[in-house]
Design a protein around this motif. Sequence first.
Motif, mmCIF file in Angstrom:
data_model
loop_
_atom_site.group_PDB
_atom_site.id
_atom_site.type_symbol
_atom_site.label_atom_id
_atom_site.label_comp_id
_atom_site.label_asym_id
_atom_site.label_seq_id
_atom_site.Cartn_x
_atom_site.Cartn_y
_atom_site.Cartn_z
ATOM 1 N N SER A 47 23.005 -8.686 32.208
ATOM 2 C CA SER A 47 24.025 -8.721 33.182
ATOM 3 C C SER A 47 23.708 -9.925 34.161
ATOM 4 C CB SER A 47 23.884 -7.357 34.067
ATOM 5 O OG SER A 47 24.922 -7.692 35.074
ATOM 6 N N MET A 51 25.529 -14.087 34.324
ATOM 7 C CA MET A 51 26.073 -14.689 35.671
ATOM 8 C C MET A 51 25.371 -16.042 35.693
ATOM 9 S SD MET A 51 28.197 -13.008 37.090
ATOM 10 C CE MET A 51 28.204 -14.235 38.554
ATOM 11 N N TYR A 54 27.610 -17.952 33.753
ATOM 12 C CA TYR A 54 28.767 -18.202 34.708
ATOM 13 C C TYR A 54 28.676 -19.387 35.339
ATOM 14 C CZ TYR A 54 31.922 -17.558 38.471
ATOM 15 O OH TYR A 54 32.951 -17.658 39.586
ATOM 16 N N PHE A 224 31.691 -13.661 33.496
ATOM 17 C CA PHE A 224 31.854 -12.520 34.462
ATOM 18 C C PHE A 224 32.155 -11.341 34.195
ATOM 19 C CE2 PHE A 224 34.129 -10.422 38.081
ATOM 20 C CZ PHE A 224 33.283 -10.783 39.009
ATOM 21 N N SER A 227 29.082 -9.755 32.446
ATOM 22 C CA SER A 227 28.074 -9.146 33.469
ATOM 23 C C SER A 227 28.329 -7.883 33.711
ATOM 24 C CB SER A 227 27.831 -10.238 34.690
ATOM 25 O OG SER A 227 27.187 -9.747 35.555
ATOM 26 N N TRP A 291 26.538 -4.131 41.003
ATOM 27 C CA TRP A 291 27.590 -4.871 40.291
ATOM 28 C C TRP A 291 28.039 -6.044 41.349
ATOM 29 C CZ3 TRP A 291 33.174 -4.561 41.401
ATOM 30 C CH2 TRP A 291 33.899 -5.587 40.653
ATOM 31 N N THR A 295 26.995 -9.856 40.646
ATOM 32 C CA THR A 295 28.157 -10.769 40.349
ATOM 33 C C THR A 295 28.727 -11.898 41.609
ATOM 34 O OG1 THR A 295 29.818 -9.372 40.783
ATOM 35 C CG2 THR A 295 29.043 -9.373 38.473
#
Length: 320
Positions: A47, A51, A54, A224, A227, A291, A295
């Motif tokens: 996860s 990112m 990302y 995104f 993740s 979360w 994120t």
Amino acid sequence: MLRPLLYGIVLTVFVLTGSFVYVLKRTMSKEIFEVLPLLDKRYLFLSVLSMFFYHTFDNIRLFILARAMNLRYSFSYGYLVSFINTFGATITPAHVGGEMMSLYTLSRKGGRLHKVMSVVVMKTLTGMVFFVFLSPLLVYYFYKHTQEAVKLFVILVVLGLLSLLVYKVFKYFFDRSKDQNQSLMLKVKYTLKRFIIVSRLFLRDKKKHIFLATLSSVLLYVCFLLSGAFLLSAFEPSVSFSKAVLSQVALLYAIFLSPTPGGSGVGEVGGLEVFSGFLSAYMLGSFVILWRFITQYLSAIIGGVLFFYLLFKDTKAMLR
């Protein structure tokens, strides 16, 4: 420059605190403290890694567009730009601060303002392709999950109006200055004219760069979504990974269209509605908070530290 940033930080903290309190109040139980140690660490790592990718694709997108305009900087500096953009987007309504931070960080590398503006606008336009491309899926999702869609819309409107009200109150009491400098306005008009000319040339001659930047934009939003899906698997390995990805699409739209700073409030409260079908009630609150931290807020904190470091460094250089 600092005053609007401070207003944004205060407004973000205000909305964020209220939304976290709401999440904890709805989901608080004694089991919540037993959840985090039991998470699958592999999925948790994936996860966080998603990112990182990302920001990598965000970096690649801006790097491609900047090179098209002969703006030169190192690829590692691009990560700094990406994190600082996230900080700006997190503390401003409708994420507009991310674009302003791009202007600042790219201008530091000697870019002319009209060229930097062209790069930033192209970055925004290429990012919109993902949302346009997935709009039929959003319509289908609303059709299949009408009640959930209505709840997301209500959350978006209510928190947006609340955020706007608080912003207006702050502006009324602390920022009543309406003075305008005529020479500054002339410079702005001149820059805008050059920006329009350069943007037309950009669209005419740099189609390959626009295509590659668009591809990077699509991939960064995919990261995104991945993740959130990986984090959901860390809490509940038995969930359908594809459903975990697709269920976030409507929430992603809500977050990025939200008038609240960085989608704060909308992401947290909306997350309760979207992810409630995957997790037990005692897991839901800790998942939503973690979360959002992974994120959004972790990157924003890193970006904030980097931004104030650069600001201090530039201010110190000017005073020499």
